[in-house]
Design an enzyme around this catalytic site. Sequence first.
Site, short mmCIF file in Angstrom:
data_model
loop_
_atom_site.label_atom_id
_atom_site.label_comp_id
_atom_site.label_asym_id
_atom_site.label_seq_id
_atom_site.Cartn_x
_atom_site.Cartn_y
_atom_site.Cartn_z
N HIS A 196 0.83 -1.21 0.00
CA HIS A 196 0.00 0.00 0.00
C HIS A 196 0.86 1.25 0.00
O HIS A 196 0.57 2.24 -0.67
CB HIS A 196 -0.88 0.04 1.25
CG HIS A 196 -1.99 -0.94 1.22
ND1 HIS A 196 -2.78 -1.12 0.11
CD2 HIS A 196 -2.46 -1.79 2.15
CE1 HIS A 196 -3.66 -2.05 0.38
NE2 HIS A 196 -3.49 -2.48 1.60
N CYS A 494 3.96 -6.26 -19.00
CA CYS A 494 2.81 -5.58 -18.38
C CYS A 494 2.85 -5.64 -16.86
O CYS A 494 1.90 -5.26 -16.20
CB CYS A 494 1.50 -6.16 -18.90
SG CYS A 494 1.25 -7.88 -18.42
C1 PEP Z 1 2.12 -9.90 -13.40
O1 PEP Z 1 2.10 -10.98 -12.80
O2 PEP Z 1 3.15 -9.24 -13.62
C2 PEP Z 1 0.86 -9.33 -13.91
C3 PEP Z 1 0.85 -8.29 -14.71
O3 PEP Z 1 -0.29 -9.90 -13.46
P1 PEP Z 1 -0.91 -9.62 -12.00
O4 PEP Z 1 -0.10 -8.55 -11.36
O5 PEP Z 1 -2.32 -9.23 -12.22
O6 PEP Z 1 -0.74 -10.96 -11.36
#
Ligand code: PEP
Length: 563
Positions: A196, A494
């Site tokens: 957080h 991502c």
């Molecule tokens: C990740 O694992 O980097 C991702 C983008 O998915 P999440 O954070 O939703 O698990």
Amino acid sequence: MTTPASSSANSLSGTPVVPGVAAGPVLHVRGEVSPDAIARFGDGDFADAEAALAAYDEAAVAVAETFSAKAADAQGAAAEVLTASAGLARDKGLRSAVAKNLQSGQGPVKAVQGAVEQFVTIFTNMGGLMAERVTDLRDIERRVVAHLVGEPPPGVPTPSEPSILVAEDLAPSDTSGLDPALVTALVTERGGATSHTAIIARQLGIPCVVGAAGCMEIPAGAFVVVDGETGVVEQGADPDEASARVEESRRLREELASWNGPASTSDGLPIKLLANVADGPSAASAGTEPVQGVGLFRTELCFLNRKDEPSVEEQADIYSDVLSPYSDGRYVVVRTLDAGSDKPIAFATQEGEENPALGVRGLRLSFGNPGLMDRQLDGIAAAAERTGTETWVMAPMVATVAEAADFAEKVHARGLKAGVMVEIPSAALLAHRMLEVVDFLSIGTNDLTQYAMAADRMATDLAHLTDPWQPAVLQLIAITAHAGVEAGKPVGVCGEAAADPLLATALIGMGISSLSMAARAVRPVGAQLGKVSFETCEAAAEAALGAPDPMAARAAVRELLGH
Ligand code: PEP
Ligand code: MG
């Protein structure tokens, strides 16, 4: 204990999570209710357990209302976490546990502490996002106890001058009402890149270092300089030098904020910058930023509070809201349900797993329930057709080429582009074979780091391991990016790593074709990339990959970029 990457007599360091430099006196967060006040209160003066429960109810409602009031003044992620805390303070299960303790003869303070302890154990055992809520529970406990014994709520004191807030860890309620003019940086002993504290600091746009072991030993009022890019917290710096650094960092941040895209390296290599979104409103607001589309729509976040699976039609409506703002020629990458582990979804998650992060989550939910995936793909295809937005679909938690092939077949049958996320090291190592069956890959660095380092991404004491700059993680990214270049197919990132302007240069140098991140991070990343040539990006990749540890990797790339 968190292991600091490096420290000296006058400096210590942790994981840098929000760049920028700030300087000022240390202000400690008061974490506990005064033990004297608790001792004076004793068991209180209540006629019976019912009267004591009424006092608890009053305290819990007052605490919940404080959270709700703060939520009303906050925005985005801050408002969401505060609303969740208000709900937790009013939780019926927690109240029943308190009532039971009171009936067994405990005083109200003990009854509350015991009940919270019980929930802390449950949440900790659930792991992931639920474990992260332990900080919120502890915060509720402190506040309810303070209210019961007639003390002011513990937390952040109001600074009388611009200060650096130093705490063991911060709860959402501590950080929500912060005025960035008075609290100019956050430093915490615990907490990782997804805590957080990091989320709120990013939202406030103030430098932040987490996992800084020993920071609570810095005396209150001591003058420190916090560097959110290097993770160094320095004591005893020359004030003139410090203010010059702060000024330079402020100027740099202003320059970054004015960047307007489209993204390319200084020698003109175009780069796709995309947004990570959670629902219609976040997609609409991200659409006004200089992005070429959405690189990650986390569909499961639309269903966190749903008991039953939404119908295909309802899903199509929800997805259309996300796709619509991008029907102007941009594209959206929709991720199928990543339920399970840190994102429990009532209608999908497998109950009672010993180790949910390694269990039936993401794509694996479709093994025993193929209809769940089919109906979601139907909903996505209907939304794509309705909005006319170019829609790509990817699956999370893919481990084998056969899984990727099955998924791609289903997506292609609906006329959409198919990809998979690279979150499991097996997928990275076999990226070249994955690309024989899918149209694109997207690297989820949050989970890829968790699984490569065998370190829970939410474990606040393991922030030094759950760092995407770890050499092993960078190797896996490089292998995946190289496979994309060879195959002539897009490979994006991502996870949180894409939002780090420094790391972004190395990622582009490895051959990554798109970076998807929280909308707020787009401008700093775009501005940074625009300052460097592709050749420098390649050198940054080489320097990062060759470094022995995350701190050395950051330092090597910083030096190359002249930071
Ligand atoms: C990740 O694992 O980097 C991702 C983008 O998915 P999440 O954070 O939703 O698990
Ligand atoms: Mg993931």
